[in-house]
Design an enzyme around this catalytic site. Structure first.
Site, PDB file in Angstrom:
ATOM      1  N   ASP A 283       7.758   9.734   5.374  1.00  0.00           N
ATOM      2  CA  ASP A 283       9.062   9.321   4.864  1.00  0.00           C
ATOM      3  C   ASP A 283       8.883   8.950   3.378  1.00  0.00           C
ATOM      4  O   ASP A 283       7.766   8.878   2.861  1.00  0.00           O
ATOM      5  CB  ASP A 283       9.638   8.164   5.677  1.00  0.00           C
ATOM      6  CG  ASP A 283      11.167   8.116   5.533  1.00  0.00           C
ATOM      7  OD1 ASP A 283      11.705   8.724   4.578  1.00  0.00           O
ATOM      8  OD2 ASP A 283      11.835   7.458   6.357  1.00  0.00           O
TER       9      ASP A 283
HETATM   10  C1  BGC Z   1      14.878   7.984   4.971  1.00  0.00           C
HETATM   11  C2  BGC Z   1      14.740   9.338   5.631  1.00  0.00           C
HETATM   12  C3  BGC Z   1      15.201  10.406   4.693  1.00  0.00           C
HETATM   13  C4  BGC Z   1      14.422  10.301   3.416  1.00  0.00           C
HETATM   14  C5  BGC Z   1      14.796  11.357   2.401  1.00  0.00           C
HETATM   15  C6  BGC Z   1      14.242   7.933   3.602  1.00  0.00           C
HETATM   16  O1  BGC Z   1      14.524   6.761   2.933  1.00  0.00           O
HETATM   17  O2  BGC Z   1      14.285   7.009   5.803  1.00  0.00           O
HETATM   18  O3  BGC Z   1      15.478   9.364   6.824  1.00  0.00           O
HETATM   19  O4  BGC Z   1      15.045  11.664   5.300  1.00  0.00           O
HETATM   20  O5  BGC Z   1      14.645   9.042   2.816  1.00  0.00           O
HETATM   21  O6  BGC Z   1      16.042  11.132   1.900  1.00  0.00           O
END
Ligand code: BGC
Length: 743
Positions: A283
């Site tokens: 993530d």
């Molecule tokens: C979120 C994810 C997301 C990623 C990219 C993160 O902060 O937890 O769910 O896919 O950002 O935007």
């Protein structure tokens, strides 16, 4: 220089030829590319940046991204949307030595051009075909905008409505959550990677993110193996089995080990046990965040821990980019780990057809064709009305007549535009023209002779009640009031945990003021999570939970309010009576002192100031016609292990005036086992359409497999003994009967 030229020429030939030569397998093609790659180029494939157009996490600026692309230091990007932008950056990749195409990922969480209801609302439809269709549309639309990779589905089990990200998942149940997870993967990936309308799915957030302590986003998770395996992992496994192309690690630490550096999750379970071969991406920044967790001392250790654990791509933390070369040169990481990760990334690029044509997702005409597609809007309207949950309808106030003389439409959501969309929706320049507001939907549905009056009453989230007087006088002029309240679209979502899950601002006071007029009130609640609205539940005649429904919100709400659609949604999270009752879920393990009924207080498990049950139980939702259940019978009362099975039949009758759909739910309880088992677990369900007055007999086949659970050694087994089956239209109001499982 000459050498460089030869390599580049060879490479271009190796990558793009193929017409005459017999086609190599993807594995062979990956292998031949990897033979040409330097260590730095390999590490580049494991590095992912956000584009500069929008951000979905803390921003890390580190100079010129385009130069890094041309230098082969970047393998994929997120937050780059549209043919123009993706083409421009892909062109930079084509200037790199080996011309390895970039991957473009995006959070496609509830639609793309067409905004569908938030995932939690969609789940309330229990309609996996419609959910799959929604993702097929999202895949078609986003791929036309240059996207190869949807960071979806989010399959985290969620029991705590304080956690803002409950809106992104399917709720609290692992069985339903697994069905929906698989449907979403099928939807995104369509007929398979390689078709230009198919995007890679990304199953997230692996794992147990939904159990953050106190519902506080990013918080620690401390969980038994039994709970992890029984409740939290099944939707991930279902999504992997459905062929999901990628997984995303979660931000949380699980039992002290951050998920992004967690070998148990990534290597032992995902790779070894489930034999998963897709990509694992971290993530946003999660590799670097392991320093904050206190799991590693610096970026170098973070990079090593993540790669060792099995995380292939570093989203935005730059730990791989900054440290893997040195780690590899000093032999601090196991030989082969970088190659394995790179091979997985290249394999997906080949499967998507990007080596054959890096611009195959960059077609302007196709992009244009995905704007305002009526068939997509129709699908959104259909899923939106199936996502709506009718919680209360005393005196059959609903459906309303389209000929009602005067309707007052009051509340901060009546004319709101973007609040209908929800947290993860995309924003487009023409949005405001294409979103059907609640006002528009209701105005269009009402007969032209009917008067529709408006008052905002108050804002969503401030203390200003100066609009109450006008709202009250508007209500007084009407035959019926529709009152639309709830959470603004940025009040549930990532980093949107709330300690108080009641209606924000002065909305509850507004409800009281309107109720005091004595006019019949239909309350619409728009939100990204189950809210607590006790006073309204006790006093308001009709309550419709609309969630955040997306672009077709206004039409879908009008369809339900005026009876063009008989509501059929069933909640997939238990609704608490108070914030103090969360986490709350129906499939809990019993205590030694269960309360015999809702109000017994004497030394039983409960709260002294609250009824024990949830306000609305899992699976609950009513329609305009009651459904009566009768004749719940089993074809036999004992079941042997092996191939044996029996049928469980129940007759469901639509006893009302309206045709409609019921979701018939089958639950199981294993009374005695070597580990305590939940008091109820959903094991099957069936959606059935019944005309007014019609009866149908629903037959479920039950076998030993449905009696299995994880024991103390985490073996998935069943044990002989007594079981109860329950059937009904929700997890509380059920008929029951027992059977015996014998060896
Ligand atoms: C979120 C994810 C997301 C990623 C990219 C993160 O902060 O937890 O769910 O896919 O950002 O935007």
């Amino acid at each position: 220089m000459i050498r460089y030229f030869l390599i580049a020429t060879y490479c271009a030939t190796a990558l793009f030829a193929g017409a005459q030569a017999p086609r190599k397998t993807i594995a062979q093609r990956v292998d031949s590319v990897m033979k040409l790659m330097t260590l730095e180029e390999k590490i580049g494939q494991l590095n992912q940046y956000s584009g500069d157009w929008s951000h979905t996490g803390p921003i890390t600026a580190d100079g010129d991204k385009q130069t890094q692309i041309r230098n082969g230091q970047l393998g994929s990007m997120l937050n780059v949307v549209g043919v123009e932008h993706t083409r421009m950056l892909q062109e930079q990749a084509m200037k790199s030595r080996l011309k390895i195409p970039l991957l473009f990922g995006q959070d496609v969480i509830h639609g793309f051009r067409t905004t569908f209801p938030i995932p939690l609302a969609q789940a309330c439809s229990w309609d996996t075909d419609e959910i799959e269709r929604a993702e097929r549309i999202a895949g078609t639309e986003s791929s036309a905008y240059g996207i190869h990779w949807a960071f979806s589905p989010m399959v985290d089990i969620a029991r705590d409505a304080r956690w803002g990200r409950v809106m992104e998942g399917s709720g609290e149940d692992p069985y339903l959550g697994s069905k929906i997870a698989a449907a979403r993967v099928r939807g995104f990936q369509g007929k398979g990677l390689g078709n230009t309308d198919a995007v890679m799915a990304c199953v997230k957030h692996y794992a147990a993110y939904g159990a953050a302590v106190g519902g506080r986003d990013y918080n620690d998770v401390d969980m038994s193996d039994l709970s992890l395996w029984q409740y939290y992992l099944p939707p991930f496994k279902a999504a992997a089995d459905a062929g999901a192309a990628s997984f995303m690690t979660s931000f949380n630490a699980l039992n002290g080990i951050p998920a992004t550096g967690n070998r148990y999750l990534l290597r032992d379970i995902l790779r070894k046990l489930w034999k998963y071969t897709g990509i694992v991406v971290s993530d946003w920044g999660a590799i670097g965040e392991m320093i904050n967790h206190g799991f590693v001392a610096d970026g170098k250790e973070a990079a090593k821990a993540a790669l060792d654990a099995g995380c292939d791509i570093d989203m935005e933390s730059r730990s791989y980019k900054n440290h893997l070369t040195e780690l590899a040169r000093n032999k601090k990481i196991k030989a082969g780990l970088i190659d394995e990760a790179v091979a997985r990334v290249l394999t997906k690029k080949f499967e998507l057809g990007l080596f054959d044509d890096p611009f195959r997702f960059c077609n302007q005409a196709r992009e244009k064709s995905q704007e305002n597609v009526q068939a997509h809007k129709d699908a959104a309207r259909s899923l939106s009305r199936k996502s709506i949950v009718l919680l209360k309808n005393e005196n059959n106030l609903l459906p309303l007549s389209k000929k009602t003389k005067t309707v007052a439409f009051i509340g901060p959501f009546a004319k709101s535009v973007r609040d209908n969309l929800g947290f993860w929706s995309m924003e487009w320049p023409d949005d405001t023209a294409t979103i059907v507001t609640q006002w528009q939907g209701i105005r269009q549905a009402l007969s032209p002779e009917s008067q529709l009056l408006y008052a905002e009453g108050c804002h969503i989230n401030d203390q200003d009640s100066s609009g109450f007087a006008q709202a009250v006088s508007t209500a007084e002029q009407a035959d019926v009031v529709i009152l639309s309240v709830g959470e603004a679209r940025d009040m549930s979502g990532e980093a949107k945990s709330r300690s108080n899950i009641q209606l924000p601002g002065v909305q509850e006071q507004l409800i009281k003021a309107i109720h005091a007029t004595g006019k019949p009130v239909v309350l619409l609640i728009n939100a990204g999570r189950p809210l607590v609205f006790t006073w309204a539940s006790d006093n308001i005649t009709a309550i419709v939970y609309t969630w955040w429904l997306g672009s077709e919100a206004g039409h879908a709400i009008a369809d339900v309010l005026f009876g063009d659609y008989n509501p059929s949604g069933k909640i997939t999270m238990s609704f608490p009576r108070s914030g103090g009752q969360v986490p709350i879920y129906y499939n809990y393990r019993n205590t030694g002192r269960p309360a015999p009924n809702d109000s017994t207080l004497f030394y039983v498990s409960g709260y002294i100031d609250l009824l024990h049950s949830p306000r609305y139980p899992f699976g609950y939702g009513i329609g305009y016609s009651p459904f009566q259940y009768s004749g719940f019978t089993l074809s036999k009362s004992s079941l042997r292990k092996g191939k044996d099975s029996f049928s469980a039949s129940v007759t469901v009758t639509n006893t009302g005036r309206y045709d409609g759909e019921e979701t018939v739910q089958l639950y199981l309880r294993d009374h005695t086992a070597s580990v305590a088992r939940p008091v109820k677990e959903l094991i099957q369900y069936r959606k059935v359409w019944l005309k007014s007055g019609e009866s149908k007999t629903i037959v479920f086949m039950v076998d030993e497999k449905q009696c299995r659970f994880y024991n103390q050694q985490l073996a998935y087994i069943s044990e002989p003994g007594k079981f109860t089956l329950f059937v009904g239209g929700n997890s509380r109001d059920v008929m029951e009967t027992t059977f015996e499982l014998v060896q």
